[in-house]
Design a protein around this motif. Structure first.
Motif: not given
Length: 100
Positions: A74-81
């Motif tokens: 799971v990524p550390a953040s789900f914000d769109d790059p």
């Protein structure tokens, strides 16, 4: 007939009355042998129960292992790059702008 039996009105569709018969049943006599479910085998488990319990523990261990693997992905953040690239950044004034 006793007070609980007698003619019974069924409904407007049925013409007539019905009689209900009561059947007397003997009351069970309490025996001194009944220990409330605590017989000779009360509190003892079987080897099958131990096997089922061990299988449950093994299944839980595999589920924890699988969940740990999935959580590591799971990524550390789900914000769109792409959001960071779309936002304008404040740039320092260039040296060319000072010469004019």
């Amino acid at each position: 007939m006793s007070s609980g039996s007698g003619p019974l009105f069924v409904g407007p569709d049925v013409a007539g009355w019905q009689t209900v018969a009561e059947v007397a049943q003997p009351t069970p006599t309490p025996s001194n042998d009944d220990k409330g479910g605590q017989g000779e085998d009360f509190g003892k488990s079987s080897p099958v129960g131990l096997l089922v319990l061990l299988l449950f523990f093994i299944a839980v261990a595999f589920l924890v292992r699988s969940m740990t693997k999935h959580l590591k992905r799971v990524p550390a953040s789900f914000d769109d790059p792409d959001e960071k690239a779309d936002q304008p950044t404040e740039e320092a004034p260039s040296a060319d702008a000072d010469k004019k």
